[in-house]
Design a protein around this motif. Structure first.
Motif, mmCIF file in Angstrom:
data_model
loop_
_atom_site.group_PDB
_atom_site.id
_atom_site.type_symbol
_atom_site.label_atom_id
_atom_site.label_comp_id
_atom_site.label_asym_id
_atom_site.label_seq_id
_atom_site.Cartn_x
_atom_site.Cartn_y
_atom_site.Cartn_z
ATOM 1 N N SER A 1 2.877 6.063 -7.149
ATOM 2 C CA SER A 1 1.984 6.497 -7.771
ATOM 3 C C SER A 1 2.178 8.128 -7.956
ATOM 4 C CB SER A 1 0.491 6.397 -7.293
ATOM 5 O OG SER A 1 0.043 5.135 -7.282
ATOM 6 N N THR A 2 2.372 8.657 -6.807
ATOM 7 C CA THR A 2 2.900 9.979 -6.775
ATOM 8 C C THR A 2 4.072 10.581 -7.557
ATOM 9 O OG1 THR A 2 2.157 10.130 -4.167
ATOM 10 C CG2 THR A 2 3.668 11.980 -5.211
ATOM 11 N N VAL A 3 5.036 9.697 -7.637
ATOM 12 C CA VAL A 3 6.410 9.906 -8.425
ATOM 13 C C VAL A 3 5.782 9.899 -9.996
ATOM 14 C CG1 VAL A 3 8.543 8.904 -9.195
ATOM 15 C CG2 VAL A 3 8.146 9.076 -6.695
ATOM 16 N N LEU A 4 5.323 8.681 -10.252
ATOM 17 C CA LEU A 4 4.913 8.447 -11.626
ATOM 18 C C LEU A 4 3.823 9.716 -12.188
ATOM 19 C CD1 LEU A 4 4.139 4.497 -11.913
ATOM 20 C CD2 LEU A 4 6.049 5.721 -12.466
ATOM 21 N N LYS B 1 0.919 -1.062 -0.222
ATOM 22 C CA LYS B 1 -0.105 -0.054 0.111
ATOM 23 C C LYS B 1 0.878 1.246 0.161
ATOM 24 C CE LYS B 1 -3.682 2.241 2.420
ATOM 25 N NZ LYS B 1 -4.442 2.367 3.623
ATOM 26 N N THR B 2 1.902 1.166 0.849
ATOM 27 C CA THR B 2 2.503 2.406 0.783
ATOM 28 C C THR B 2 3.576 2.601 -0.379
ATOM 29 O OG1 THR B 2 3.201 1.841 3.114
ATOM 30 C CG2 THR B 2 4.703 3.617 2.186
ATOM 31 N N LEU B 3 4.020 1.437 -0.789
ATOM 32 C CA LEU B 3 4.750 1.438 -2.046
ATOM 33 C C LEU B 3 3.999 1.935 -3.450
ATOM 34 C CD1 LEU B 3 7.597 0.749 -3.688
ATOM 35 C CD2 LEU B 3 6.519 -1.568 -3.840
ATOM 36 N N SER B 4 2.799 1.811 -3.205
ATOM 37 C CA SER B 4 1.823 2.198 -4.407
ATOM 38 C C SER B 4 1.464 3.715 -4.288
ATOM 39 C CB SER B 4 0.467 1.252 -4.166
ATOM 40 O OG SER B 4 -0.411 1.676 -5.306
ATOM 41 N N ILE B 5 1.326 4.006 -2.881
ATOM 42 C CA ILE B 5 1.074 5.577 -2.975
ATOM 43 C C ILE B 5 2.430 6.391 -3.227
ATOM 44 C CG2 ILE B 5 0.609 7.413 -1.457
ATOM 45 C CD1 ILE B 5 -0.937 5.434 0.247
#
Length: 365
Positions: free
Chosen positions: A50-53, A43-47
């Motif tokens: 997603s922000t970086v991308l 979940k943390t990695l996804s957030i």
């Protein structure tokens, strides 16, 4: 704490050793069905990713806008033949192809639905980056991506209503209009700034474009890698979906190119329409799937958007490689011809007129 349902079958030895047949960290157990705490790492990695991308994507679209000329872009809006051809490909060819592939391979109803959702999605922004590298019409590419995303708000429900009747009730599919709106805003705003920079500072726009095209290429690969990391547990799916995920983007590229050529578009616009047709917004497809189906259903179809994304990228790279080889050969041939023509032109009167600023008729130009 949010939880999700995980169904896992254990062998006889495991059942004998553990009567509950559940992992140690399970909060609720009922036979072989366990409720586990949500994986906070994913979940943390996804957030974070997603922000970086999202930031990278905005920068890439800003740089792509630096290659768009406002007059030509407005010309495509005023005389939208190219956009109309792209519209037929995007919401005509792709949903029909998805429908036919689902019938031919006789997949499960829930799997047919995810294939159709992919076929009904608008074009992805990665097509703009590849279109730049294959010398496509960037004005047409940007306008097609923008229009397909905008029209998706009406065309996606219509196409899903028509094609999913065979397998399920289209009302069961949740369309995230907020995600579509965010995609549209994320496309229009940075591109608009890029167009302004192109108009105001053309020399700086060229530098931004070169940097952005490289970042865009890195972004496309990064998205595929990130998807593999986040969804590494969902790769065991039907071989039929792997085949469809391979054939579908190839069919989109091919049919988009041929329809554009039949419609009388120039070669560089045919390449553009082809890329806009085959490259779908796979992130939007993943969002729709997650909102619409249960965890048990997701096990059968969740990875298909990622499979499609990988193969659409591979075929796009093949198109890019083939075009670059063709261009290198063509440029060499054209250079030899131009050298011959220059020698002949240096002996003609028109060359003297050009040198001295004299009048040259249209026939000699």
């Amino acid at each position: 704490m949010q939880t999700y349902l995980l169904s896992q079958q254990f062998n006889a030895r495991s059942l004998a050793e553990n009567s509950t047949a559940c992992p140690a960290n399970a909060t609720i157990c009922n036979g072989t069905s366990c409720v586990l705490p949500e994986d906070n790492f994913n979940k943390t990695l996804s957030i974070i990713l997603s922000t970086v991308l999202t930031i990278m994507l905005a920068l890439v679209m800003f740089s792509m806008g630096c290659n768009v000329e406002l007059k030509k872009f407005w010309g495509h809006i005023k005389r939208p033949w190219g956009i109309f051809v792209g519209f037929l490909c995007q919401f005509g060819i792709m949903p029909l192809t998805a429908f036919l592939l689902s019938l031919v391979f006789n997949v499960l109803p829930i799997q047919a639905v995810v294939v159709l959702i992919m076929g009904c999605c608008p074009g992805g922004t990665a097509s703009n980056v590849i279109a730049y590298w294959v010398d496509g019409d960037m004005d047409l590419s940007i306008s097609m991506t923008t229009c397909s995303t905008l029209l998706a708000m009406g065309m996606m429900p219509l196409c899903l209503f028509v094609y999913t009747k065979t397998w399920t009730d289209s009302n069961a599919i949740v369309l995230p209009y907020d995600s579509i709106g965010i995609s549209l805003v994320a496309l229009i705003i940075p591109v608009s700034f890029g167009i302004y920079v192109k108009h105001r500072w053309p020399s700086k726009a060229k530098i931004i474009l070169k940097i952005g095209s490289i970042v865009g290429a890195i972004l496309i690969v990064l998205i595929a890698v990130v998807g593999g990391i986040l969804y590494k547990g969902s790769w065991i799916i039907s071989p039929k979906l792997w085949i469809i995920g391979t054939v579908f983007p190839a069919a989109g590229y091919s049919l988009g190119f041929f329809l554009a050529r039949i419609a009388g578009l120039s070669w560089h616009r045919c390449r553009t329409v082809s890329l806009e047709t085959g490259m779908q917004n796979t992130q939007l497809c993943s969002t729709i799937v997650q909102l619409s189906f249960t965890p048990e259903q997701l096990e059968l179809m969740f990875t298909f958007p990622l499979i499609y994304s990988i193969f659409q990228l591979l075929f796009a790279l093949l198109i890019l490689g083939g075009y670059r080889v063709y261009r290198r050969h063509r440029v060499k041939t054209k250079t030899d011809v131009e050298k011959t023509e220059e020698k002949e032109d240096s002996k003609s009167p028109s060359s003297h007129a050009k040198t001295n600023g004299g009048f040259v008729s249209n026939e000699t130009k």
